[in-house]
Motif scaffolding. Structure first.
Motif, short mmCIF file in Angstrom:
data_model
loop_
_atom_site.label_atom_id
_atom_site.label_comp_id
_atom_site.label_asym_id
_atom_site.label_seq_id
_atom_site.Cartn_x
_atom_site.Cartn_y
_atom_site.Cartn_z
N ARG A 104 8.26 82.46 31.12
CA ARG A 104 8.96 81.69 32.15
C ARG A 104 8.59 82.10 33.57
N ARG A 105 7.97 83.29 33.67
CA ARG A 105 7.46 83.69 34.98
C ARG A 105 6.04 84.20 34.80
N GLN A 106 5.17 83.90 35.75
CA GLN A 106 3.76 84.29 35.61
C GLN A 106 3.59 85.74 36.04
N LEU A 107 3.83 86.66 35.10
CA LEU A 107 3.77 88.07 35.47
C LEU A 107 2.58 88.80 34.85
N GLY A 108 1.65 88.06 34.26
CA GLY A 108 0.44 88.69 33.74
C GLY A 108 0.35 88.66 32.22
N LEU A 109 -0.85 89.02 31.72
CA LEU A 109 -1.12 88.94 30.27
C LEU A 109 -0.21 89.87 29.47
N GLY A 110 0.03 91.08 30.01
CA GLY A 110 0.88 92.04 29.29
C GLY A 110 2.28 91.46 29.10
N HIS A 111 2.78 90.83 30.14
CA HIS A 111 4.11 90.21 30.08
C HIS A 111 4.11 89.03 29.10
N ALA A 112 3.02 88.26 29.07
CA ALA A 112 2.93 87.13 28.13
C ALA A 112 3.02 87.65 26.69
N VAL A 113 2.33 88.74 26.40
CA VAL A 113 2.38 89.29 25.03
C VAL A 113 3.79 89.81 24.74
N LEU A 114 4.43 90.39 25.74
CA LEU A 114 5.80 90.89 25.55
C LEU A 114 6.77 89.73 25.21
N CYS A 115 6.48 88.55 25.75
CA CYS A 115 7.33 87.37 25.45
C CYS A 115 7.31 87.04 23.95
N ALA A 116 6.31 87.54 23.21
CA ALA A 116 6.22 87.26 21.77
C ALA A 116 7.16 88.15 20.96
N LYS A 117 7.69 89.21 21.58
CA LYS A 117 8.46 90.20 20.82
C LYS A 117 9.62 89.62 20.00
N PRO A 118 10.46 88.74 20.57
CA PRO A 118 11.59 88.25 19.77
C PRO A 118 11.17 87.47 18.52
N VAL A 119 9.97 86.90 18.54
CA VAL A 119 9.50 86.15 17.37
C VAL A 119 8.75 87.07 16.40
N VAL A 120 7.94 87.95 16.93
CA VAL A 120 7.09 88.81 16.08
C VAL A 120 7.94 89.89 15.40
N GLY A 121 8.87 90.45 16.14
CA GLY A 121 9.70 91.52 15.56
C GLY A 121 8.90 92.81 15.40
#
Ligand code: G1P
Length: 303
Positions: A104-121
């Motif tokens: 939801r905010r453009q904070l970089g690639l690392g942040h984009a991967v972190l956005c996957a955490k709730p789905v990936v577990g």
């Protein structure tokens, strides 16, 4: 359980490709006959990944539409006697599960991967950047090799690398390898170093395998290069704290097609078009004739 989940970050704005990317995602740009992201999905499917999580952002709905099953189009092709075109939609029916979440905010690639955490577990997963194709027509099996290495070595990170000319290290994450080998231990990783500081010319080639530990490190990662939360910095912190990271070089003859800048995009499109079984031979003839007639200086005229 074998690794089954791949995270595909597609949230970047593609500013290096403006105006082409003003209202269409760079991941939907055509390379030969298909959009970039379709090659990425086909590669992942061939490498045995069954669940794909796209991390999207503003203006990226064309990607979701592309992977939907379009019944109206299928019916229309049938009713108008154009059944042969259904073959072109075969990718829609691949046995894959698609998930979408948004950065939801453009904070970089690392942040984009972190956005996957709730789905990936808490399971290991692959990351495949949605703007890079590996191998001509995405024929690469490097992700499968990386997953095997991850499972057999006990590493927390496995990254694909390719050799780049020294002046290009400024565009990529660059490895400091411990040994000179096709599969090597990673001593360090530097995001877009200056030419003089680059520890090698081995560049991150857009494919990674991670243990879920990466999320713990991403949560602690401060903004780095360009003010963005860098995936490279989280990997680096893992290595510095003693976690094992491996590099896997792309096999000879395979390369990454980077669709993130015009130079590489134009080259990639040309190579894929030349490799097209129906249209490649005629295009090659056209190019040979064209160059014979106009020489290589034609582009100068338009500067
Ligand atoms: C990202 C990564 C970089 C990597 C590159 C291509 O950079 O931060 O380490 O080498 O992808 O795989 P970007 O192209 O998003 O600037």
């Amino acid at each position: 359980m074998p690794i089954d989940m791949a995270v595909v970050p597609v949230a970047g704005r593609g500013t290096r490709l403006l105006p082409m990317t003003k209202s269409q995602p760079k991941e939907m740009l055509p390379v030969g006959r298909k959009p970039v992201v379709q090659y990425v999905v086909e590669e992942l499917s061939r490498c045995g990944l069954g669940r794909l999580l796209f991390v999207t952002g503003p203006g990226k709905t064309a990607i979701e539409n592309h992977f939907d099953i379009d019944l109206e189009l299928i019916t229309n092709l049938r009713e108008t006697g154009r059944e042969e075109l259904l073959e072109e939609l075969a990718f829609e029916r691949q046995d894959l599960e698609y998930f979408y979440t948004r950065q939801r905010r453009q904070l970089g690639l690392g942040h984009a991967v972190l956005c996957a955490k709730p789905v990936v577990g808490r399971e290991p997963f692959v990351v495949a950047l949605g703007d890079s194709i590996i191998g001509i027509n995405a024929e690469s099996k490097v992700v499968r090799v990386m997953v095997e290495q991850f499972e057999s070595s006990g590493a927390d990170v496995v990254i694909a690398f390719e050799q780049v000319p020294r002046d290009e290290v400024v565009h990529y994450g660059i490895a400091k390898p411990r040994q000179k080998a096709d599969i090597f231990d990673l001593d360090d990783l530097i995001e877009k170093p200056d030419v003089a500081e680059a520890p090698s010319t081995l560049a991150v080639a857009a494919r990674y395998v991670f243990s879920p530990l990466i999320f713990d490190y991403l949560e602690k990662t401060e903004p780095g290069k360009g003010g963005e939360i860098q995936l490279t910095d989280a990997i680096r912190a893992m290595i510095h704290e003693g976690h094992k990271a491996l590099g896997v070089c792309l096999p000879a003859g395979e390369r990454r097609f980077d669709i993130g800048n015009f130079e590489s995009y134009f080259q990639s499109f040309t190579e894929f078009a030349l490799a097209d079984p129906d249209y490649g031979p005629a295009l090659q003839e056209f190019l040979v004739d064209w160059l014979a007639k106009h020489g290589t200086n034609r582009a100068e005229k338009y500067r």
